[in-house]
Design a protein around this motif. Sequence first.
Motif, PDB file in Angstrom:
ATOM      1  N   LEU A  17       0.853  -1.178   0.000  1.00 12.97           N
ATOM      2  CA  LEU A  17       0.000   0.000   0.000  1.00 12.97           C
ATOM      3  C   LEU A  17       0.886   1.225   0.000  1.00 12.97           C
ATOM      4  N   ARG A  18       0.344   2.311  -0.531  1.00 10.13           N
ATOM      5  CA  ARG A  18       1.063   3.582  -0.519  1.00 10.13           C
ATOM      6  C   ARG A  18       0.177   4.620   0.143  1.00 10.13           C
ATOM      7  N   LEU A  19       0.614   5.114   1.272  1.00  8.80           N
ATOM      8  CA  LEU A  19      -0.114   6.148   1.984  1.00  8.80           C
ATOM      9  C   LEU A  19       0.374   7.523   1.542  1.00  8.80           C
ATOM     10  N   SER A  20      -0.544   8.459   1.492  1.00  9.70           N
ATOM     11  CA  SER A  20      -0.207   9.831   1.118  1.00  9.70           C
ATOM     12  C   SER A  20      -0.675  10.784   2.203  1.00  9.70           C
ATOM     13  N   CYS A  21       0.020  11.900   2.306  1.00  9.90           N
ATOM     14  CA  CYS A  21      -0.299  12.906   3.317  1.00  9.90           C
ATOM     15  C   CYS A  21      -0.150  14.276   2.673  1.00  9.90           C
ATOM     16  N   ALA A  22      -1.189  15.086   2.760  1.00  8.98           N
ATOM     17  CA  ALA A  22      -1.150  16.414   2.156  1.00  8.98           C
ATOM     18  C   ALA A  22      -1.911  17.395   3.038  1.00  8.98           C
ATOM     19  N   PRO A  23      -1.503  18.643   3.063  1.00  4.78           N
ATOM     20  CA  PRO A  23      -2.223  19.641   3.846  1.00  4.78           C
ATOM     21  C   PRO A  23      -3.547  20.013   3.181  1.00  4.78           C
ATOM     22  N   SER A  24      -4.505  20.447   3.997  1.00  2.00           N
ATOM     23  CA  SER A  24      -5.813  20.806   3.481  1.00  2.00           C
ATOM     24  C   SER A  24      -5.844  22.206   2.878  1.00  2.00           C
ATOM     25  N   GLY A  25      -4.782  22.988   3.101  1.00  2.00           N
ATOM     26  CA  GLY A  25      -4.727  24.334   2.558  1.00  2.00           C
ATOM     27  C   GLY A  25      -3.301  24.744   2.265  1.00  2.00           C
ATOM     28  N   VAL A  26      -3.112  26.019   2.002  1.00  5.55           N
ATOM     29  CA  VAL A  26      -1.767  26.533   1.716  1.00  5.55           C
ATOM     30  C   VAL A  26      -0.967  26.523   3.007  1.00  5.55           C
ATOM     31  N   ILE A  27       0.246  26.087   2.877  1.00  5.53           N
ATOM     32  CA  ILE A  27       1.067  25.944   4.063  1.00  5.53           C
ATOM     33  C   ILE A  27       2.527  26.159   3.713  1.00  5.53           C
ATOM     34  N   PHE A  28       3.301  26.562   4.695  1.00  2.28           N
ATOM     35  CA  PHE A  28       4.740  26.645   4.504  1.00  2.28           C
ATOM     36  C   PHE A  28       5.312  25.239   4.440  1.00  2.28           C
ATOM     37  N   SER A  29       6.450  25.110   3.825  1.00  2.00           N
ATOM     38  CA  SER A  29       7.073  23.797   3.703  1.00  2.00           C
ATOM     39  C   SER A  29       7.423  23.246   5.081  1.00  2.00           C
ATOM     40  N   PHE A  30       7.545  21.952   5.111  1.00  2.00           N
ATOM     41  CA  PHE A  30       7.809  21.262   6.366  1.00  2.00           C
ATOM     42  C   PHE A  30       9.296  21.013   6.573  1.00  2.00           C
ATOM     43  N   ASP A  31       9.680  20.997   7.836  1.00  2.00           N
ATOM     44  CA  ASP A  31      11.043  20.635   8.195  1.00  2.00           C
ATOM     45  C   ASP A  31      11.192  19.124   8.347  1.00  2.00           C
ATOM     46  N   ALA A  64      13.499  -1.938   5.803  1.00  2.00           N
ATOM     47  CA  ALA A  64      13.646  -2.719   4.578  1.00  2.00           C
ATOM     48  C   ALA A  64      12.308  -3.061   3.931  1.00  2.00           C
ATOM     49  N   ARG A  65      11.194  -2.681   4.574  1.00  2.00           N
ATOM     50  CA  ARG A  65       9.882  -2.924   3.963  1.00  2.00           C
ATOM     51  C   ARG A  65       9.165  -1.622   3.625  1.00  2.00           C
ATOM     52  N   PHE A  66       9.353  -0.604   4.447  1.00  5.18           N
ATOM     53  CA  PHE A  66       8.666   0.673   4.264  1.00  5.18           C
ATOM     54  C   PHE A  66       9.662   1.729   3.793  1.00  5.18           C
ATOM     55  N   THR A  67       9.160   2.673   2.991  1.00  6.94           N
ATOM     56  CA  THR A  67       9.980   3.786   2.532  1.00  6.94           C
ATOM     57  C   THR A  67       9.182   5.079   2.675  1.00  6.94           C
ATOM     58  N   VAL A  68       9.764   6.039   3.385  1.00  7.60           N
ATOM     59  CA  VAL A  68       9.125   7.340   3.592  1.00  7.60           C
ATOM     60  C   VAL A  68       9.748   8.350   2.638  1.00  7.60           C
ATOM     61  N   SER A  69       8.930   9.277   2.162  1.00  2.00           N
ATOM     62  CA  SER A  69       9.429  10.278   1.222  1.00  2.00           C
ATOM     63  C   SER A  69       8.639  11.575   1.360  1.00  2.00           C
ATOM     64  N   MET A  70       9.224  12.647   0.830  1.00  2.00           N
ATOM     65  CA  MET A  70       8.561  13.951   0.738  1.00  2.00           C
ATOM     66  C   MET A  70       8.703  14.453  -0.689  1.00  2.00           C
ATOM     67  N   ASN A  71       7.781  15.308  -1.117  1.00  2.00           N
ATOM     68  CA  ASN A  71       7.944  15.886  -2.453  1.00  2.00           C
ATOM     69  C   ASN A  71       9.018  16.982  -2.414  1.00  2.00           C
ATOM     70  N   ASN A  72       9.416  17.451  -3.575  1.00  6.25           N
ATOM     71  CA  ASN A  72      10.505  18.430  -3.637  1.00  6.25           C
ATOM     72  C   ASN A  72      10.154  19.728  -2.913  1.00  6.25           C
ATOM     73  N   ALA A  73       8.875  20.081  -2.908  1.00  5.98           N
ATOM     74  CA  ALA A  73       8.448  21.307  -2.241  1.00  5.98           C
ATOM     75  C   ALA A  73       8.345  21.145  -0.729  1.00  5.98           C
ATOM     76  N   LYS A  74       8.527  19.928  -0.253  1.00  5.10           N
ATOM     77  CA  LYS A  74       8.457  19.622   1.183  1.00  5.10           C
ATOM     78  C   LYS A  74       7.079  19.959   1.765  1.00  5.10           C
ATOM     79  N   THR A  75       6.035  19.679   0.986  1.00  5.97           N
ATOM     80  CA  THR A  75       4.679  19.966   1.449  1.00  5.97           C
ATOM     81  C   THR A  75       3.787  18.742   1.516  1.00  5.97           C
ATOM     82  N   THR A  76       4.184  17.660   0.907  1.00  3.32           N
ATOM     83  CA  THR A  76       3.414  16.418   0.970  1.00  3.32           C
ATOM     84  C   THR A  76       4.362  15.252   1.213  1.00  3.32           C
ATOM     85  N   GLY A  77       3.801  14.156   1.663  1.00  2.76           N
ATOM     86  CA  GLY A  77       4.637  13.008   1.949  1.00  2.76           C
ATOM     87  C   GLY A  77       3.944  11.713   1.595  1.00  2.76           C
TER      88      GLY A  77
END
Length: 114
Positions: A17-31, A64-77
């Motif tokens: 499965l691939r889970l996605s995470c995104a903000p509901s509105g405009v937001i500053f990039s995440f650390d 070795a089973r899960f991989t976490v990532s962020m988009n280039n804008a650092k706003t979704t994962g």
Amino acid sequence: VQLQASGGGLVQPGGSLRLSCAPSGVIFSFDAMAWYRQAPGNQRELVARITRDGSTNYADSVKARFTVSMNNAKTTGNLQMNGLKPEDTAVYYCNAVNWRGEYWGQGTLVTVSS
């Protein structure tokens, strides 16, 4: 602004499965962004975390089973989950932090069962 997690569902053992995470509105990039999970009767636990410079850490049970990532804008994962096991069954929550504070998603249910 809240985080919206999606992608959960029912999958057979060994599946993905691939889970996605995104903000509901405009937001500053995440650390940093992270995924936690909570199974019935258990405490919420950290599954995986990634910082804006790309550093990652994982719970021993998912390495070795899960991989976490962020988009280039650092706003979704995303959390790519392969080789799923019944013990991965839980509600998965995304979390993110930036200079304005900490954010949580509402959770998405992952059920691993045959």
